[in-house]
Design an enzyme around this catalytic site. Structure first.
Site, PDB file in Angstrom:
ATOM      1  N   HIS A 106       9.277  -3.361   3.340  1.00  0.00           N
ATOM      2  CA  HIS A 106       8.852  -3.565   1.954  1.00  0.00           C
ATOM      3  C   HIS A 106      10.069  -3.831   1.056  1.00  0.00           C
ATOM      4  CE1 HIS A 106       5.599  -0.688   3.460  1.00  0.00           C
ATOM      5  NE2 HIS A 106       4.876  -1.705   3.045  1.00  0.00           N
ATOM      6  N   SER A 116       4.127   1.163   8.036  1.00  0.00           N
ATOM      7  CA  SER A 116       3.793   2.488   7.495  1.00  0.00           C
ATOM      8  C   SER A 116       3.058   3.298   8.557  1.00  0.00           C
ATOM      9  CB  SER A 116       2.914   2.348   6.256  1.00  0.00           C
ATOM     10  OG  SER A 116       3.549   1.505   5.313  1.00  0.00           O
ATOM     11  N   ARG A 117       2.349   2.613   9.440  1.00  0.00           N
ATOM     12  CA  ARG A 117       1.571   3.323  10.470  1.00  0.00           C
ATOM     13  C   ARG A 117       2.453   3.857  11.599  1.00  0.00           C
ATOM     14  NH1 ARG A 117      -2.646  -0.582   8.899  1.00  0.00           N
ATOM     15  NH2 ARG A 117      -4.422   0.628   8.138  1.00  0.00           N
ATOM     16  N   HIS A 138       8.941   1.264   3.455  1.00  0.00           N
ATOM     17  CA  HIS A 138      10.038   1.293   4.415  1.00  0.00           C
ATOM     18  C   HIS A 138      10.917   0.069   4.149  1.00  0.00           C
ATOM     19  CE1 HIS A 138       7.657  -1.778   6.386  1.00  0.00           C
ATOM     20  NE2 HIS A 138       6.654  -0.926   6.550  1.00  0.00           N
ATOM     21  N   MET A 176       0.837  -1.197   0.000  1.00  0.00           N
ATOM     22  CA  MET A 176       0.000   0.000   0.000  1.00  0.00           C
ATOM     23  C   MET A 176       0.876   1.253   0.000  1.00  0.00           C
ATOM     24  SD  MET A 176      -3.427  -0.902   2.088  1.00  0.00           S
ATOM     25  CE  MET A 176      -2.783  -0.598   3.717  1.00  0.00           C
TER      26      MET A 176
HETATM   27  P1  AMP Z   1       1.434  -2.970   3.470  1.00  0.00           P
HETATM   28  O1  AMP Z   1       1.981  -1.887   2.602  1.00  0.00           O
HETATM   29  O2  AMP Z   1       1.339  -2.607   4.916  1.00  0.00           O
HETATM   30  O3  AMP Z   1       0.174  -3.576   2.913  1.00  0.00           O
HETATM   31  O4  AMP Z   1       2.515  -4.126   3.425  1.00  0.00           O
HETATM   32  C1  AMP Z   1       2.912  -4.700   2.202  1.00  0.00           C
HETATM   33  C2  AMP Z   1       3.695  -5.952   2.479  1.00  0.00           C
HETATM   34  O5  AMP Z   1       4.852  -5.625   3.252  1.00  0.00           O
HETATM   35  C3  AMP Z   1       2.884  -6.963   3.291  1.00  0.00           C
HETATM   36  O6  AMP Z   1       3.130  -8.259   2.794  1.00  0.00           O
HETATM   37  C4  AMP Z   1       3.447  -6.785   4.682  1.00  0.00           C
HETATM   38  O7  AMP Z   1       3.343  -7.950   5.469  1.00  0.00           O
HETATM   39  C5  AMP Z   1       4.897  -6.461   4.383  1.00  0.00           C
HETATM   40  N1  AMP Z   1       5.525  -5.778   5.515  1.00  0.00           N
HETATM   41  C6  AMP Z   1       5.032  -4.729   6.210  1.00  0.00           C
HETATM   42  N2  AMP Z   1       5.850  -4.396   7.214  1.00  0.00           N
HETATM   43  C7  AMP Z   1       6.888  -5.269   7.176  1.00  0.00           C
HETATM   44  C8  AMP Z   1       8.075  -5.452   7.961  1.00  0.00           C
HETATM   45  N3  AMP Z   1       8.350  -4.675   9.007  1.00  0.00           N
HETATM   46  N4  AMP Z   1       8.915  -6.444   7.614  1.00  0.00           N
HETATM   47  C9  AMP Z   1       8.644  -7.250   6.557  1.00  0.00           C
HETATM   48  N5  AMP Z   1       7.558  -7.125   5.770  1.00  0.00           N
HETATM   49  C10 AMP Z   1       6.684  -6.146   6.082  1.00  0.00           C
END
Ligand code: AMP
Length: 280
Positions: A40, A189-190, A37, A33
């Site tokens: 990702h 991201s939060r 960071h 999304m």
């Molecule tokens: P999001 O943008 O939050 O939907 O996350 C996208 C992908 O990145 C999802 O598969 C998350 O599980 C992964 N992700 C988010 N935070 C982390 C993290 N700290 N370490 C590894 N993967 C992450």
């Protein structure tokens, strides 16, 4: 690597990916999304190790947010994201909402099993339907050989594994390890919603998970350990939605000592909701 292509339409996406597939190349997808960071980025690197071409989607998916949640204020720093992926991803797919949900869109994917174990689903009852639906759409659009997700969202990964199995989707799912700040706080991201002091304080979540996992490995009963962990977090001013030891595969409660356990937590610090998990 040639410059990262940025596309916002499915037809253009298909042209590029179809060309690669036609040339026999293996394709990886990393759905995100945005507000990228190091967590990702680690998935994108892992993707590169498993494929010839890496597609990263950046789409803040409205159907996985409840009306009370942070859809409108979710960060969307597209230019910084593009730079973070430069030289790493081959293609960024960043569609507008109307491209993913066309007028009259009316299909949703509901997974039972791990999506109904009363962890995230208890507090976000429509969340996994939104996640499964958008990921299924992305899988059909990109047709990746492999897709990568973070262990950070452990229940989400189990839900997607279930969906892929049940719908016979021809894609391999891989989970990447949770990337953390030096304090132990899982990157998210939060975390941008936290001020400096809250970010330091939030590290207690991972410290508590670790000490509980160690306690269980040392022979303490999961129930007593988890109760103590819940109390630690509550006392430290977290509003704990859940703090539980579950079967690592089914996510169901288990008392079978032969089954691997996984600890999962969701806790709110002031207005920010944080999740984390750890293997025992
Ligand atoms: P999001 O943008 O939050 O939907 O996350 C996208 C992908 O990145 C999802 O598969 C998350 O599980 C992964 N992700 C988010 N935070 C982390 C993290 N700290 N370490 C590894 N993967 C992450």
């Amino acid at each position: 690597m040639s410059a990262t292509q940025v596309v916002d339409r499915v037809v253009t996406l298909r042209e590029s990916v179809g060309g690669w597939r036609g040339a026999g190349q293996r394709i990886a997808l990393v759905p995100t999304m945005g507000a990228l960071h190091e967590g990702h980025v680690s998935l994108v690197r892992l993707a590169k190790a498993h494929a010839d071409k890496v597609v990263v989607s950046i789409f803040v998916n409205p159907t996985q947010f409840a009306p009370t949640e942070d859809l409108a204020k979710y960060p969307r720093p597209f230019e910084a994201d593009r730079q973070a992926l430069s030289g790493l991803a081959d293609l960024i797919f960043s569609p507008p909402v109307e491209e993913m949900y066309r007028p009259g869109d009316s299909t949703r994917i509901q997974v039972a099993g791990p999506a109904t174990v009363r962890l995230e689903d208890r507090f976000r009852p429509t969340h996994f339907e939104g996640v499964a639906t958008v990921v299924a759409k992305l899988f059909h659009q990109v047709q990746p050989d492999v897709a990568l997700f973070g262990e950070k969202d452990y229940q989400q990964f189990r839900v997607l594994v279930q969906m892929v199995q049940d719908l016979h989707m021809p894609v391999e799912l891989l989970a990447g390890p949770t990337i953390r700040a030096p304090s132990g706080l899982a990157l998210s991201s939060r975390n941008r919603y936290l001020d400096e002091e809250e970010r330091e304080h939030a590290a207690i979540i991972y410290q508590t998970l670790r000490s509980c996992a160690e306690g269980i490995r040392a022979g303490d009963t999961p129930a007593s350990v988890m109760e103590a962990g819940f109390a630690v977090l509550s006392k430290a001013d977290f509003h704990v939605d859940y703090f539980e030891a579950r079967d690592a595969e089914t996510l169901m409660p288990t008392e079978d000592p032969e089954r691997a356990l996984h600890l999962l937590v969701a806790a709110r610090l002031n207005t920010t909701r944080l999740i984390d998990n750890i293997a025992v």
